[in-house]
Design an enzyme around this catalytic site. Structure first.
Site, mmCIF file in Angstrom:
data_model
loop_
_atom_site.group_PDB
_atom_site.id
_atom_site.type_symbol
_atom_site.label_atom_id
_atom_site.label_comp_id
_atom_site.label_asym_id
_atom_site.label_seq_id
_atom_site.Cartn_x
_atom_site.Cartn_y
_atom_site.Cartn_z
ATOM 1 N N LEU A 169 -10.674 21.146 -23.061
ATOM 2 C CA LEU A 169 -9.645 21.715 -23.941
ATOM 3 C C LEU A 169 -9.111 23.000 -23.319
ATOM 4 C CD1 LEU A 169 -11.039 21.306 -27.568
ATOM 5 C CD2 LEU A 169 -8.792 20.586 -26.781
ATOM 6 N N GLY A 209 -20.780 20.316 -23.056
ATOM 7 C CA GLY A 209 -21.060 21.726 -23.303
ATOM 8 C C GLY A 209 -19.785 22.460 -23.660
ATOM 9 N N GLY A 210 -19.846 23.379 -24.632
ATOM 10 C CA GLY A 210 -18.663 24.140 -25.006
ATOM 11 C C GLY A 210 -17.532 23.236 -25.452
ATOM 12 N N ASP A 211 -16.403 23.340 -24.759
ATOM 13 C CA ASP A 211 -15.229 22.514 -25.081
ATOM 14 C C ASP A 211 -15.026 21.406 -24.061
ATOM 15 O OD1 ASP A 211 -14.579 24.202 -23.015
ATOM 16 O OD2 ASP A 211 -12.542 24.585 -23.699
ATOM 17 N N GLU A 212 -16.095 20.988 -23.408
ATOM 18 C CA GLU A 212 -16.026 19.948 -22.381
ATOM 19 C C GLU A 212 -16.702 18.663 -22.873
ATOM 20 O OE1 GLU A 212 -16.238 22.856 -18.440
ATOM 21 O OE2 GLU A 212 -18.043 21.850 -19.177
#
Length: 296
Positions: A169, A209-212
């Site tokens: 994102l 992880g995160g926005d991945e």
């Protein structure tokens, strides 16, 4: 004091004499069997603790008599159904041990049991949490690695292709900082759900992880079969982001890697897809100056 302690524990406990007649029940045993201590006192254990095999539905041998006869405990097992009072049936886990006096002589038996539903539910819940991301419900990185290993072995055996998508994102930190983490979590959950809707049951979606996010498209005859899925991912993500006015600054970049062309291991394919995604992200910024187009 002993009775108070036994009432405090979560397991149901009952004791018998050498004739397998009940001499004691704790509170948990009263609850599960439906018999009070006063009612159970002196009764044959089989009248109160009525157990059948979960598979055959055949009445199981008297557990108290069994451990007294062999002089050894029976470890906890979960193949039993307790027929409690008033016809209620309950899956249980139970165990038993002979009771001995100071001389080592067997003077009875003790049986303990508990509601197996909670044990099974807890085990299933823990197993699920160990393999899934707590926010999106997607596979976590460890479970995804297991799925990849299995899919790769099948692909090699049957000479199939696979495609890995690395999805990121753009501008997520900005939205997260300005609108708050609750909105950020909502975005990730919504996108994760959209990604699941774009793939088959044989494919795997992971929050890396995160926005991945990482998607593995498996069991392909040719790599070109993945293009339709990639387009579907792009269109679905774009539609989702357009629907929410306060998400309008977000875009999605996707990089791909091909199995076995770009590698045959997760360690080889993942960095390749990540690098391809980064090139898409960088090229978009250079050409469009950060336009809102959705990119691949």
């Amino acid at each position: 004091m002993a009775h108070a302690m036994l009432d405090f524990v979560g397991d149901a406990v009952l004791a018998t004499d050498t004739c397998a007649n009940i001499t004691y029940m704790n509170t948990a045993a009263e609850t599960l069997t439906g018999f009070s201590r006063k009612e159970a006192q002196g009764r044959p254990m089989e009248e109160v603790f009525r157990v059948i095999d979960v598979t055959s539905r055949v009445k199981r041998a008297n557990l108290a008599q069994h451990v007294m006869e062999f002089g050894a405990p029976v470890e906890l097992h979960n193949s039993a159904v307790l027929r409690a009072r008033h016809g209620r049936e309950l899956a249980i886990e139970d165990a038993a041990s002979p009771l001995r006096n100071a001389k080592g002589e067997i003077i009875g038996a003790m049986v303990k049991f508990h509601d197996a539903r909670f044990s099974a539910e807890t085990t299933a819940r823990m197993a699920y949490r160990a393999q899934h991301d707590s926010l999106t419900g997607l596979l976590n990185r460890y479970a995804f690695e297991e799925r990849f290993t299995q899919a790769a072995a099948l692909a090699q055996r049957h000479e199939k292709k696979m495609v890995m998508l690395f999805i990121d994102l753009n501008n997520f930190k900005e939205v997260n900082d300005t609108l708050g983490h609750a909105v950020g979590d909502e975005i990730l959950q919504a996108l994760g759900s959209r990604l699941l809707g774009c793939v088959r049951a044989t494919d795997h979606v992971c929050r890396h992880g995160g926005d991945e996010f990482v998607v593995l498209l498996s069991d392909l005859a040719e790599h070109e079969q993945a293009f339709a899925v990639v387009d579907k991912v792009r269109e679905s993500a774009a539609e989702l982001l357009r629907q929410q006015g306060h998400w309008e600054t977000l875009t999605v970049s996707v990089g791909i890697s091909l199995f076995p062309n770009d590698g045959e291991t997760l360690e080889a394919l993942l960095p390749h897809a990540d690098a391809a995604m980064y090139r898409v992200k960088t090229e978009t910024k250079r050409v469009s100056g950060g336009s809102q187009a959705l990119n691949l």
